[in-house]
Write an enzyme that holds these catalytic residues in place. Structure first.
Site, PDB file in Angstrom:
ATOM      1  N   HIS A 204     -10.112   1.253   2.449  1.00 21.32           N
ATOM      2  CA  HIS A 204      -9.602   2.591   2.794  1.00 21.32           C
ATOM      3  C   HIS A 204     -10.744   3.551   3.112  1.00 21.32           C
ATOM      4  O   HIS A 204     -10.609   4.431   3.963  1.00 21.32           O
ATOM      5  CB  HIS A 204      -8.787   3.178   1.627  1.00 21.32           C
ATOM      6  CG  HIS A 204      -7.352   2.757   1.595  1.00 21.32           C
ATOM      7  ND1 HIS A 204      -6.462   3.053   2.606  1.00 21.32           N
ATOM      8  CD2 HIS A 204      -6.628   2.096   0.659  1.00 21.32           C
ATOM      9  CE1 HIS A 204      -5.256   2.580   2.291  1.00 21.32           C
ATOM     10  NE2 HIS A 204      -5.334   1.980   1.117  1.00 21.32           N
TER      11      HIS A 204
ATOM     12  N   CYS B  70       0.850  -1.191   0.000  1.00 17.84           N
ATOM     13  CA  CYS B  70       0.000   0.000   0.000  1.00 17.84           C
ATOM     14  C   CYS B  70       0.881   1.235   0.000  1.00 17.84           C
ATOM     15  O   CYS B  70       1.878   1.273   0.732  1.00 17.84           O
ATOM     16  CB  CYS B  70      -0.871  -0.035   1.252  1.00 17.84           C
ATOM     17  SG  CYS B  70      -1.967   1.370   1.417  1.00 17.84           S
TER      18      CYS B  70
ATOM     19  N   HIS C  50      -9.296  -3.896  -1.283  1.00 21.46           N
ATOM     20  CA  HIS C  50      -8.286  -3.108  -0.562  1.00 21.46           C
ATOM     21  C   HIS C  50      -8.654  -1.616  -0.576  1.00 21.46           C
ATOM     22  O   HIS C  50      -8.600  -0.942   0.465  1.00 21.46           O
ATOM     23  CB  HIS C  50      -6.920  -3.355  -1.219  1.00 21.46           C
ATOM     24  CG  HIS C  50      -5.783  -2.556  -0.662  1.00 21.46           C
ATOM     25  ND1 HIS C  50      -4.699  -3.125  -0.031  1.00 21.46           N
ATOM     26  CD2 HIS C  50      -5.548  -1.211  -0.658  1.00 21.46           C
ATOM     27  CE1 HIS C  50      -3.858  -2.159   0.345  1.00 21.46           C
ATOM     28  NE2 HIS C  50      -4.343  -0.997  -0.029  1.00 21.46           N
ATOM     29  N   GLU C  51      -9.042  -1.111  -1.759  1.00 20.28           N
ATOM     30  CA  GLU C  51      -9.355   0.327  -1.868  1.00 20.28           C
ATOM     31  C   GLU C  51     -10.656   0.677  -1.150  1.00 20.28           C
ATOM     32  O   GLU C  51     -10.750   1.727  -0.508  1.00 20.28           O
ATOM     33  CB  GLU C  51      -9.414   0.758  -3.339  1.00 20.28           C
ATOM     34  CG  GLU C  51      -8.126   0.556  -4.142  1.00 20.28           C
ATOM     35  CD  GLU C  51      -6.873   1.103  -3.477  1.00 20.28           C
ATOM     36  OE1 GLU C  51      -6.951   2.094  -2.728  1.00 20.28           O
ATOM     37  OE2 GLU C  51      -5.784   0.512  -3.692  1.00 20.28           O
TER      38      GLU C  51
HETATM   39 ZN    ZN Z   1      -3.764   1.004   0.160  1.00 20.68          ZN
END
Ligand code: ZN
Length: 172
Positions: A148, A102, A144-145
């Protein structure tokens, strides 16, 4: 063109929940431009989320074609450049473990278990509703995004810090 600074762990803004985008505004258009510019400036980067540049709004960009890894892209769906506003996982299946990195956690990588395939609904850059199905690497990057946007980093998803987190090799 405006490349923004990427916030890194443990910046507290990375732990906050981002707000949904209600309508398309000039501010959202320029956020998309900033995200695109910042992401394009990071070689091999396959995804970015607005909170990584300090904007707590639900916008992500994913583009797995930018990965240099043929292995990662094998058996993966490839939709190209996806600008996703208010993305939501509406269905998920299977599980897959992958070594994730990341931009906001530059010193470490980690083994994370994710869904093998996901169906994601979102609004695109024209604020039109879209739904896509993704699997493999692209599904991993989308998850993953989206994490966030909920203040979750891959470090929060590893099973064991001892076994599943690795210091990144530094090149001098
Ligand atoms: Zn990330």
């Amino acid at each position: 063109m405006a490349i923004q600074t990427i916030l890194t762990y443990p910046d507290r803004r990375l732990k906050q929940i981002s707000l949904p985008v209600e309508t398309m505004t000039e501010q959202i258009r320029s956020l998309i431009t900033d995200l695109t510019d910042t992401f394009t400036a990071a070689p091999g980067c396959v995804g970015i989320a607005a909170p990584q540049i300090g904007v707590l709004q639900r916008v992500i960009i994913v583009d797995v074609t930018r990965s240099a890894s043929k292995k990662a892209k094998k058996d993966s769906s490839i939709h190209g450049n996806l600008i996703c506003i208010n993305p939501q996982i509406v269905e998920s299946q299977g599980s897959i473990m992958f070594r994730e990195g990341c931009l906001s956690v530059p010193d470490f990588t980690g083994n994370v278990v994710r869904s093998q395939s996901v169906t994601v609904s979102f609004r695109d850059e024209k604020f039109e509703e879209r739904t896509i199905s993704a699997d493999g690497f692209e599904a991993i990057v989308l998850q993953h995004e989206i994490d966030h946007l909920n203040g979750v980093l891959f470090l929060d998803n590893v099973r064991s810090f001892k076994r599943d987190v690795f210091r990144r090799v530094k090149y001098q």
